[in-house]
Write an enzyme that holds these catalytic residues in place. Structure first.
Site, PDB file in Angstrom:
ATOM      1  N   GLN A  26      14.021  -5.907  17.662  1.00 24.99           N
ATOM      2  CA  GLN A  26      14.507  -7.278  17.569  1.00 24.99           C
ATOM      3  C   GLN A  26      15.788  -7.398  18.390  1.00 24.99           C
ATOM      4  O   GLN A  26      16.684  -6.556  18.286  1.00 24.99           O
ATOM      5  CB  GLN A  26      14.790  -7.671  16.121  1.00 24.99           C
TER       6      GLN A  26
ATOM      7  N   TYR B 288      21.152 -17.937  13.958  1.00 23.87           N
ATOM      8  CA  TYR B 288      21.810 -17.249  15.071  1.00 23.87           C
ATOM      9  C   TYR B 288      21.725 -18.119  16.335  1.00 23.87           C
ATOM     10  O   TYR B 288      21.218 -19.236  16.297  1.00 23.87           O
ATOM     11  CB  TYR B 288      21.187 -15.875  15.270  1.00 23.87           C
TER      12      TYR B 288
ATOM     13  N   ARG C  76      10.979 -14.820  16.209  1.00 21.85           N
ATOM     14  CA  ARG C  76      11.229 -15.138  14.805  1.00 21.85           C
ATOM     15  C   ARG C  76      11.723 -16.572  14.702  1.00 21.85           C
ATOM     16  O   ARG C  76      12.716 -16.952  15.334  1.00 21.85           O
ATOM     17  CB  ARG C  76      12.245 -14.181  14.187  1.00 21.85           C
TER      18      ARG C  76
ATOM     19  N   CYS D 287      10.006  -3.310  -5.216  1.00 22.47           N
ATOM     20  CA  CYS D 287      11.304  -3.967  -5.082  1.00 22.47           C
ATOM     21  C   CYS D 287      11.453  -5.020  -6.179  1.00 22.47           C
ATOM     22  O   CYS D 287      10.507  -5.733  -6.512  1.00 22.47           O
ATOM     23  CB  CYS D 287      11.400  -4.618  -3.700  1.00 22.47           C
TER      24      CYS D 287
ATOM     25  N   CYS E 131      16.795  -7.555  -6.342  1.00 23.52           N
ATOM     26  CA  CYS E 131      18.125  -7.656  -6.957  1.00 23.52           C
ATOM     27  C   CYS E 131      19.206  -7.952  -5.917  1.00 23.52           C
ATOM     28  O   CYS E 131      20.246  -8.533  -6.233  1.00 23.52           O
ATOM     29  CB  CYS E 131      18.461  -6.385  -7.720  1.00 23.52           C
TER      30      CYS E 131
ATOM     31  N   CYS F 128      21.515  -3.748  -1.022  1.00 24.83           N
ATOM     32  CA  CYS F 128      21.097  -4.071   0.359  1.00 24.83           C
ATOM     33  C   CYS F 128      21.922  -5.238   0.883  1.00 24.83           C
ATOM     34  O   CYS F 128      22.786  -5.065   1.741  1.00 24.83           O
ATOM     35  CB  CYS F 128      19.606  -4.346   0.421  1.00 24.83           C
TER      36      CYS F 128
ATOM     37  N   CYS G 231      19.698   1.169  -1.647  1.00 22.26           N
ATOM     38  CA  CYS G 231      18.737   0.530  -2.545  1.00 22.26           C
ATOM     39  C   CYS G 231      19.004   0.995  -3.969  1.00 22.26           C
ATOM     40  O   CYS G 231      19.160   2.200  -4.219  1.00 22.26           O
ATOM     41  CB  CYS G 231      17.302   0.873  -2.141  1.00 22.26           C
TER      42      CYS G 231
ATOM     43  N   GLU H 159      15.534  11.470 -25.459  1.00 25.63           N
ATOM     44  CA  GLU H 159      15.974  10.083 -25.625  1.00 25.63           C
ATOM     45  C   GLU H 159      15.998   9.760 -27.112  1.00 25.63           C
ATOM     46  O   GLU H 159      15.016   9.993 -27.820  1.00 25.63           O
ATOM     47  CB  GLU H 159      15.021   9.136 -24.888  1.00 25.63           C
TER      48      GLU H 159
ATOM     49  N   LYS I 182      13.650 -12.332 -14.666  1.00 25.30           N
ATOM     50  CA  LYS I 182      13.858 -10.918 -14.351  1.00 25.30           C
ATOM     51  C   LYS I 182      12.766 -10.007 -14.896  1.00 25.30           C
ATOM     52  O   LYS I 182      12.961  -8.800 -15.039  1.00 25.30           O
ATOM     53  CB  LYS I 182      15.225 -10.466 -14.873  1.00 25.30           C
TER      54      LYS I 182
END
Length: 634
Positions: A101, A171, A219, A340, A343, A347, A359, A409, A427
């Site tokens: 890019q 941009y 893009r 993913c 959150c 990142c 991450c 635990e 969430k």
């Protein structure tokens, strides 16, 4: 079930082996002079090795003053070709294709980054950076067109299969195309074709310099989501014009910095959130279209492709969480895919302060170049105490290296307080990470003991104890805090406390704000009280924006700059203010580390590593990365 996803796509003489792409994401992994570091190379190679068919790199700046970040890649100088030539070589040996890019940040940078005032079509300050750019002259515009061509030529010399011209996200090229930023009255402003003059010149120059067999992707923002910005109808008008200038692909994104929450969406945004816009663009062009925007599920990606809305699906942040997503999907190892959770903590947040990207879920991201390979020669006994995300990751990483791991635990399930973080309505996907951890523990043969509280030297001495016992809520010295109408906010999220109709939440940090959000959306009358000037101050900006909108929808009353004097049977008395009536008062006043076992182990001479909240309270990223590093220290 994933037939379309793993169908090759041939463009000219180049065949992309499948329809999964990595979208460009700035990492800040390169050297300050724009050359490639081993960290940068290994990061991209991991995605090629993980099976992604097409990789689109982060922004390659066309000049040193085109950068938007400190340590971005650069191909503005012939001396940068050597280091970046290694990247296509590594990617190609895994069968993937790669585009560089190329971009100019325009007004969306700062003098602190580039050492001079930013430039733009017009001297209009960007709402995000607030810095007033200098208006480009016609001569400078023509020079920048040549610099785009030079940069693309260097990418070809490096061995890239093509370039992606960045014409989105506010941009420089996007600024010229949009009346949102372009206020010129010369040949580069005003009517549509004038505003397209610059991007069309760039496309033609890249094609002239690089030849017909070199791929050119563009893009493009489908909708800029700002007042005065381009909408999808405007984009459908310009897309065929741009394509006719010599494009092979169009990569449909959206937004500008002022609407960043649209193109780097948080958890409250649905998956495949731009697929319908990609489909609109695809309907007016005769070249393939890439879609992007919260794709973390291969089945969702498959239906987007199968429904004809796009030809490739870009999984940016998903490739951060799990660079091997395609390989695992193709081999049917679906439970091994680490999804993913959008959150944006390690990142996006890191990037906004010019730090290197990481991450929350993947402790090896950006550190691929220094991860050990293969099993250990000597297997050691490891005991992990605490089954939250940090403890589970420590067990996974240690067992993955071949060590013999036991995890204890004290509760009846794994996940710790992170499990409660999945309770707010937007969430729910957080639970997927805990499910992934549990599956990994089973797959790796970790011996897990639930409902087992360790109080001392209750097991045979291992080579290492990893203490991941987390933190416990703070109980303030506040009058009435021990009353029968008072509960901890986390007990509400855990379902251990049933709040009444009227609830006052004391503490406007992340836990308090999300508890108030949860209660508001299930129909309670909620007042959130915070002594500081704002709530959820430590939340990621795009996530905070979504949280504030949700609190408003739920009718939550927010009182900032408000000090609580005492809790009464009737509610909460504030200093200098009225009493707030409440049937239930929920406390969210922070936590303290729980690490009493550390002294016991150290006194016995046992090696112990304390990680996560047990070391110091903070977000989950610290716990996961420390758990992984503790396991590698063996």
């Amino acid at each position: 079930m994933l037939k379309t996803l793993f169908t090759p796509l041939t463009l000219k003489s180049i065949t992309i082996p499948n329809r999964l792409a990595v979208s460009p994401m700035v990492t800040n992994y390169c050297h300050p002079d724009g050359t490639a570091s081993e960290r940068y190379l290994a990061y991209h190679e991991a995605k090629a090795q993980g099976g992604f068919g097409l990789i689109i790199t982060e922004d390659y700046a066309i000049t040193p003053h085109a950068r938007g970040f400190v340590n971005v890649a650069g191909l503005w100088d012939d001396r940068q070709i050597e280091s970046h030539s290694e990247l296509p070589r590594r990617v190609h040996r895994h069968g993937a294709k790669i585009l560089a890019q190329i971009y100019h940040a325009g007004r969306q940078t700062s003098s602190a980054v580039i050492g001079r005032a930013p430039v733009a079509p017009s001297p209009v300050p960007d709402p995000y950076s607030q810095e007033v750019p200098r208006e480009l002259t016609v001569e400078e515009i023509e020079q920048i067109v040549e610099q785009f061509g030079d940069c693309a030529w260097r990418a070809r010399e490096c061995g890239f299969d093509g370039v992606e011209i960045h014409g989105s996200h506010g941009y420089l090229i996007a600024e010229f195309m949009s009346p949102y930023a372009n206020k010129r009255t010369d040949d580069y402003g005003g009517p549509l074709m004038n505003r397209l003059r610059f991007p069309l010149a760039v496309i033609r120059e890249v094609r002239r310099r690089c030849g017909d067999d070199f791929l050119i992707d563009f893009r493009l923002a489908a909708d800029e989501f700002v007042p005065g910005g381009r909408t999808i109808e405007g984009t459908k008008t310009i897309a065929p014009i741009l394509a006719a200038a010599g494009l092979d692909l169009i990569h449909v994104s959206c937004g500008v910095y002022a609407s960043m929450a649209r193109y780097i969406p948080a958890q409250n945004v649905s998956q495949a959130m731009l697929a319908h816009l990609a489909g609109e663009v695809k309907s007016v062009v005769d070249i393939p279209v890439i879609t992007v925007g919260r794709h973390n599920d291969v089945f969702v990606a498959e239906q987007v492709l199968a429904s004809g809305r796009a030809d490739l699906v870009a999984m940016g942040r998903q490739s951060l969480a799990d660079p091997a997503t395609p390989v695992k999907a193709r081999e049917g190892r679906l439970t091994e895919i680490r999804q993913c959770i959008a959150c944006n903590v390690a990142c996006l947040n890191a990037l906004m302060v010019n730090d290197a990207v990481a991450c929350v879920l993947n402790p090896t991201l950006g550190l691929e170049y220094r991860q050990p390979e293969g099993p250990v020669e000597v297997r050691k006994k490891v005991t992990v105490i605490g089954g939250g995300p940090g403890g589970a990751q420590a067990a996974i990483s240690a067992a993955g290296r071949g060590h013999l791991v036991t995890l204890y635990e004290k509760s009846d399930r794994l996940g710790g307080q992170f499990r409660l973080a999945a309770m707010p309505p937007s969430k729910g996907e957080l639970a997927a990470f805990l499910n992934w951890q549990e599956n990994q523990l089973k797959r790796l043969g970790v011996e897990v003991h639930l409902n087992t509280e360790i109080t001392g030297l209750d097991f045979d001495r291992p080579e290492l104890v990893i203490l991941a016992t987390g933190a416990v809520p703070l109980t303030p010295g506040l009058a009435g805090a021990d009353g029968p109408n008072v509960v901890q906010a986390i007990d509400i999220l855990a379902g251990r406390a049933l709040p009444g109709r009227r609830v006052v939440v004391i503490g406007g940090g992340q836990v308090g704000a999300e508890t108030a959000d949860y209660l508001g959306l299930i129909g309670r009358e909620v007042t959130l009280v915070e002594m500081r000037p704002e709530i959820a101050a430590q939340e990621v900006p795009v996530a905070r924006e979504a949280l504030l909108e949700s609190l408003e929808r739920g009718g939550v009353r927010i009182l900032t700059g408000t000090v609580v004097r005492e809790i009464t049977p009737r509610g909460v008395a504030t200093a200098g203010g009225p009493e707030l009536p409440a049937d239930t008062v929920a406390l969210a006043l922070g936590v303290r580390s729980e690490n009493r076992l550390k002294e016991i182990f150290e006194a016995a001479g046992w090696p112990v590593a304390v990680i996560g909240d047990a070391l110091t309270p903070r977000q989950v990223h610290g716990a996961v990365s420390e758990g992984h590093e503790a396991a590698l220290s063996l």
